[in-house]
Design a protein around this motif. Structure first.
Motif, PDB file in Angstrom:
ATOM      1  N   HIS A   1       1.662  -1.316   0.160  1.00  0.00           N
ATOM      2  CA  HIS A   1       0.034  -0.263  -0.438  1.00  0.00           C
ATOM      3  C   HIS A   1       0.914   1.268  -0.584  1.00  0.00           C
ATOM      4  CE1 HIS A   1      -3.221   2.432   2.081  1.00  0.00           C
ATOM      5  NE2 HIS A   1      -2.610   3.340   2.516  1.00  0.00           N
ATOM      6  N   CYS A   2       0.623   2.021  -1.074  1.00  0.00           N
ATOM      7  CA  CYS A   2       1.798   3.641  -1.151  1.00  0.00           C
ATOM      8  C   CYS A   2       1.133   4.186  -1.659  1.00  0.00           C
ATOM      9  CB  CYS A   2       2.312   2.621  -2.265  1.00  0.00           C
ATOM     10  SG  CYS A   2       4.166   3.570  -2.331  1.00  0.00           S
ATOM     11  N   VAL A   3       0.918   5.341  -0.132  1.00  0.00           N
ATOM     12  CA  VAL A   3       0.084   6.163  -1.176  1.00  0.00           C
ATOM     13  C   VAL A   3       1.010   7.648  -1.088  1.00  0.00           C
ATOM     14  CG1 VAL A   3      -2.161   8.039  -0.290  1.00  0.00           C
ATOM     15  CG2 VAL A   3      -2.264   5.504  -0.340  1.00  0.00           C
ATOM     16  N   LYS A   4       1.277   8.752  -2.380  1.00  0.00           N
ATOM     17  CA  LYS A   4       1.703   9.374  -1.926  1.00  0.00           C
ATOM     18  C   LYS A   4       3.449   8.882  -1.567  1.00  0.00           C
ATOM     19  CE  LYS A   4      -1.540  13.008  -1.190  1.00  0.00           C
ATOM     20  NZ  LYS A   4      -1.613  13.116  -2.606  1.00  0.00           N
ATOM     21  N   ALA A   5       3.638   7.929  -1.619  1.00  0.00           N
ATOM     22  CA  ALA A   5       5.318   7.961  -1.242  1.00  0.00           C
ATOM     23  C   ALA A   5       5.748   7.459  -2.287  1.00  0.00           C
ATOM     24  CB  ALA A   5       5.350   7.452   0.213  1.00  0.00           C
ATOM     25  N   ASN A   6       5.796   6.998  -3.896  1.00  0.00           N
ATOM     26  CA  ASN A   6       5.931   6.001  -4.500  1.00  0.00           C
ATOM     27  C   ASN A   6       7.786   6.202  -4.549  1.00  0.00           C
ATOM     28  OD1 ASN A   6       3.644   4.948  -5.752  1.00  0.00           O
ATOM     29  ND2 ASN A   6       3.025   7.205  -6.180  1.00  0.00           N
ATOM     30  N   ASP A   7       7.905   7.580  -4.784  1.00  0.00           N
ATOM     31  CA  ASP A   7       9.413   7.609  -4.896  1.00  0.00           C
ATOM     32  C   ASP A   7      10.358   6.880  -3.984  1.00  0.00           C
ATOM     33  OD1 ASP A   7       9.568   8.551  -7.389  1.00  0.00           O
ATOM     34  OD2 ASP A   7       9.060  10.483  -6.636  1.00  0.00           O
ATOM     35  N   THR A   8      10.474   7.475  -2.375  1.00  0.00           N
ATOM     36  CA  THR A   8      10.453   6.759  -1.393  1.00  0.00           C
ATOM     37  C   THR A   8      10.721   5.426  -1.634  1.00  0.00           C
ATOM     38  OG1 THR A   8       9.025   7.015  -0.270  1.00  0.00           O
ATOM     39  CG2 THR A   8      10.947   8.912   0.046  1.00  0.00           C
ATOM     40  N   VAL A   9       9.393   4.801  -1.473  1.00  0.00           N
ATOM     41  CA  VAL A   9       8.920   2.736  -1.051  1.00  0.00           C
ATOM     42  C   VAL A   9       9.679   2.639  -2.046  1.00  0.00           C
ATOM     43  CG1 VAL A   9       6.893   1.619  -1.308  1.00  0.00           C
ATOM     44  CG2 VAL A   9       6.890   3.212  -0.056  1.00  0.00           C
ATOM     45  N   ALA A  10       9.185   2.898  -3.373  1.00  0.00           N
ATOM     46  CA  ALA A  10      10.511   2.448  -4.437  1.00  0.00           C
ATOM     47  C   ALA A  10      12.495   2.430  -4.372  1.00  0.00           C
ATOM     48  CB  ALA A  10      10.550   3.329  -6.104  1.00  0.00           C
ATOM     49  N   LYS A  11      12.725   3.635  -3.773  1.00  0.00           N
ATOM     50  CA  LYS A  11      13.753   3.380  -3.426  1.00  0.00           C
ATOM     51  C   LYS A  11      14.458   2.543  -2.763  1.00  0.00           C
ATOM     52  CE  LYS A  11      17.407   6.703  -2.230  1.00  0.00           C
ATOM     53  NZ  LYS A  11      17.401   7.529  -0.995  1.00  0.00           N
ATOM     54  N   ARG A  12      13.220   2.049  -1.275  1.00  0.00           N
ATOM     55  CA  ARG A  12      13.108   1.264  -0.061  1.00  0.00           C
ATOM     56  C   ARG A  12      14.112  -0.323  -1.334  1.00  0.00           C
ATOM     57  NH1 ARG A  12      13.482   2.174   5.911  1.00  0.00           N
ATOM     58  NH2 ARG A  12      13.560   4.062   4.600  1.00  0.00           N
ATOM     59  N   LEU A  13      12.877  -0.495  -2.096  1.00  0.00           N
ATOM     60  CA  LEU A  13      12.261  -1.687  -2.762  1.00  0.00           C
ATOM     61  C   LEU A  13      13.609  -2.046  -3.181  1.00  0.00           C
ATOM     62  CD1 LEU A  13       8.484  -1.939  -3.435  1.00  0.00           C
ATOM     63  CD2 LEU A  13       9.356  -3.109  -0.969  1.00  0.00           C
ATOM     64  N   ARG A  14      14.542  -1.504  -3.712  1.00  0.00           N
ATOM     65  CA  ARG A  14      15.332  -1.298  -4.431  1.00  0.00           C
ATOM     66  C   ARG A  14      16.402  -2.009  -3.847  1.00  0.00           C
ATOM     67  NH1 ARG A  14      17.975   3.067  -6.317  1.00  0.00           N
ATOM     68  NH2 ARG A  14      15.292   3.400  -7.378  1.00  0.00           N
ATOM     69  N   GLN A  15      16.924  -0.934  -2.389  1.00  0.00           N
ATOM     70  CA  GLN A  15      17.695  -1.601  -1.358  1.00  0.00           C
ATOM     71  C   GLN A  15      17.696  -2.695  -0.965  1.00  0.00           C
ATOM     72  OE1 GLN A  15      17.168   1.724   1.074  1.00  0.00           O
ATOM     73  NE2 GLN A  15      18.385   3.556   0.106  1.00  0.00           N
ATOM     74  N   ARG A  16      16.567  -3.390  -0.817  1.00  0.00           N
ATOM     75  CA  ARG A  16      16.068  -4.458   0.082  1.00  0.00           C
ATOM     76  C   ARG A  16      16.628  -5.590  -0.916  1.00  0.00           C
ATOM     77  NH1 ARG A  16      15.476  -5.275   5.428  1.00  0.00           N
ATOM     78  NH2 ARG A  16      15.083  -3.398   6.579  1.00  0.00           N
ATOM     79  N   GLY A  17      16.049  -4.787  -2.038  1.00  0.00           N
ATOM     80  CA  GLY A  17      16.724  -6.736  -3.549  1.00  0.00           C
ATOM     81  C   GLY A  17      15.272  -7.496  -2.824  1.00  0.00           C
ATOM     82  N   LEU A  18      14.452  -7.834  -2.629  1.00  0.00           N
ATOM     83  CA  LEU A  18      13.368  -8.903  -2.990  1.00  0.00           C
ATOM     84  C   LEU A  18      13.623  -9.534  -3.789  1.00  0.00           C
ATOM     85  CD1 LEU A  18      10.664  -7.255  -0.474  1.00  0.00           C
ATOM     86  CD2 LEU A  18      12.593  -8.075  -0.360  1.00  0.00           C
ATOM     87  N   ALA A  19      13.743 -10.531  -3.741  1.00  0.00           N
ATOM     88  CA  ALA A  19      13.832 -11.339  -5.219  1.00  0.00           C
ATOM     89  C   ALA A  19      12.282 -11.899  -5.310  1.00  0.00           C
ATOM     90  CB  ALA A  19      14.716 -12.714  -5.335  1.00  0.00           C
TER      91      ALA A  19
END
Ligand SMILES: [Zn+2]
Length: 256
Positions: A127-145
């Motif tokens: 669930h991502c509301v008004k936070a697309n850029d920060t969430v995308a960045k965090r998901l990239r850092q997390r590297g969830l396969a």
């Protein structure tokens, strides 16, 4: 054949007529439903729904209900994921930046749930509301396969592609049916076939023309028609893409 990739069939709004709601959806061709978990208090109801062949379930801690969560819920979530291999994803989790005062706690729970998803090799439902850029960045850092679903996507094309490049699929629902949603319409026109799933978020996010009413999984067929018209494709093609993407992302096996 349609799948509602995100609907809260466990919510009290369906307590009076849950079976009828599911039957109505089946009559318009909805064959499967994915129900996320939102709070520890609701996980057992969600798991009970998962006993049905037509329902797959997730378990998580939703940022909207942050006041209900306790740190110990994360340990319980870990146990639950160990005990219930039928859980197809961690979620609904994420960030809702409309609620600024709870943002630090939201990030803590989101990070912890991303770690659990990685540990259990499961996708996340975000669930991502008004936070697309920060969430995308965090998901990239997390590297969830195992990546996951960015549910009710409502960002720009650039934000959409960032998620898609990370392997995520975008949830398209009621927001697409509003004539004023021009930016979202441009995104929907341009998305690759393998990057989206159809969903309703029932009982929330009513479609255009149904404002103020309870949303229901049967309306995923209307979402499909709107998305197909925007993409200049047939409804059958859009339904087939969404179905294939949902099955791939959640590693489901449903007989055709
Ligand atoms: Zn939801």
């Amino acid at each position: 054949m349609l799948i509602d990739a995100h609907c809260h069939l466990d919510f009290a709004a369906f307590d009076q007529d849950r079976d009828a709601v599911i039957e109505t959806a089946k009559r318009v061709g909805v064959e499967h439903f994915i129900v996320p978990g939102t709070t520890r208090q609701r996980w057992q109801q969600v798991l009970a729904l998962g006993q049905r062949a037509e329902i797959s379930v997730c378990a998580g801690l939703h940022p909207y209900f942050i006041a209900d969560h306790r740190e110990s819920d994360l340990t319980e979530l870990d146990d639950l994921l160990n005990e219930h291999p039928e859980i197809v994803a961690v979620g609904e989790c994420g960030i809702d930046a409309r609620f600024g005062d709870t943002l630090p706690a939201q990030w803590d729970y989101f990070d912890a749930q991303c770690a659990l998803a990685k540990q259990h090799a499961l996708p996340v439902v975000v669930h991502c509301v008004k936070a697309n850029d920060t969430v995308a960045k965090r998901l990239r850092q997390r590297g969830l396969a195992s990546a996951g679903l960015i549910h009710a996507f409502a960002g720009s094309y650039e934000q959409a592609i960032k998620f898609v490049e990370l392997g995520y699929v975008l949830g398209l629902g009621g927001a697409a049916t509003y004539p004023r949603a021009k930016r979202l319409h441009r995104v929907i026109k341009a998305l690759p076939d393998d990057s989206f799933v159809l969903e309703t978020d029932s009982p929330d996010m009513p479609l255009s023309g149904y404002q103020g009413l309870r949303n229901e999984p049967c309306r995923v067929s209307e979402v499909c028609r709107v998305v197909a018209a925007l993409r200049d494709q047939t409804s059958e093609h859009v339904a087939a893409c969404s179905r294939a993407n949902t099955l791939r992302m959640f590693r489901l096996f449903i007989r055709p």
